[in-house]
Design a protein around this motif. Sequence first.
Motif: not given
Length: 479
Positions: A244-262
């Motif tokens: 679960v932690m592995f999945v959440n690491t990928q998911v949160a990182t992707a969301a943060a990158m998109l949010a920063w760029l937006a």
Amino acid sequence: MLPGISTLAAPAPDLSAANTGFMLICSALVMLMTPALAFFYGGMVRVKSTLNMLMMSFISLGIVTVLWVLYGFSVAFGTDIGSVVGWSGEYVGLSGIGLTELWDGYTIPVYVFAVFQLMFAIITPALISGALADRVKFSAWALFVALWATVVYFPVAHWVWGAGGWLFEMGVIDFAGGTAVHVNAGAAALGVLWVIGRRVGFGKDPMRPHSLPLVMLGAGLLWFGWFGFNAGSWLGNDDGVGAVMFVNTQVATAAAMLAWLAYEKIRHGAFTTLGAASGAVAGLVAITPAGGSCSPLGAIAIGAIAGVLCAMAVGLKFRFGYDDSLDVIGVHLVGGVAGSLLVGLFATGGVQSDAKGLFYGGGLEQLGKQAVGVFSVLAYSLVVSALLALVLDRVMGMRVDEETEVSGIDQAEHAETAYDFSGAGGGAAARRGVPAPDAPAASVPHKAAPGTGRSTAQDPAAQDTAVQDTAAQNKKVDA
């Protein structure tokens, strides 16, 4: 106990070859993160500070490793003393540990646990270095790393993760280092900045990254290594929590990158590579304490929140006048605080523990515990780091002199430069002593960059102009 009724003790766990191998791989991944951080930071500074930035991370691999073996592991994970520090004689020098002795309650050897935690101890002081780019004596930095690891990191690691540590016993959740690593390092960076002050030309001269490809390489390696950092922190792979932690690491990182760029596009009108790299790191930081207690949907929320908050925070240094060179405070301190506090909102009670956050019916109890953990570590690290820097500054001086800072710290502190193209080129142009067309600005005459008063060796845009001028000159010579 009723007469005639006895209980059987739970059988001691056996060494698991699978978990041991998994944790050794995770340890290697976390080790890779320190060179990755060096590349990430090294690309963000100007050419003249590249090697110094790399070395400020690499030296931590040497210093902290030796200290960890001598006494650091004992202080952080030895038998509790007053809920503040640990100490166990058999851990001193790692000399009294049996070859197959297991870490208490787990199926991995003590040696494996010790080396995994060592990698966390190494990267934490290295994180601080990004705030101090361009201006710190290397000898002073090396001594600071040794002292800071001893009086700040080792005790804080015991508070948060050690059996008997006061934050651990309180029930503060920090899966992989939001408080012990990121809040700790970010607060330390702020404390040292109060002592050493701003760079020469801060707020006036352009201080752009010299190699964005190097930044992206470092960010990608950090992202890769962070799977070991986070998923490995469950110390095994038997019950699915690490997955679960592995999945959440990928998911949160992707969301943060998109949010920063937006945010960046709305605020500044462009999607930048530096923003993508910084956003990814912000997401990695924020999910580190929280990923073992939230769902993937919660991880998206945590990453997006951290991406926006950190993007907003990096501009605060210009408003308040502190020179956080590479945004350690804006990304690691703010991201670590955000991720740690958001545990109190998004903890589901169904992953690493039964603790629930506000959004899952747990009320404010866990949020309160998280706040105590965050702000106690922040305050301790801030004050002690500032005092350490003040003492070192008075005794040996923390900063290089102004001339060295302006001309370049690499040559003065390391007697090297990051890029040497003195042997590049050839043909008629080289025989006539004319710089080669593809030579960088360091090998062409330094002209003042228009409107800046800075040499072309210090200004990327001016470097490009100088190289074009030299190429045109070569064509004339060959003709």
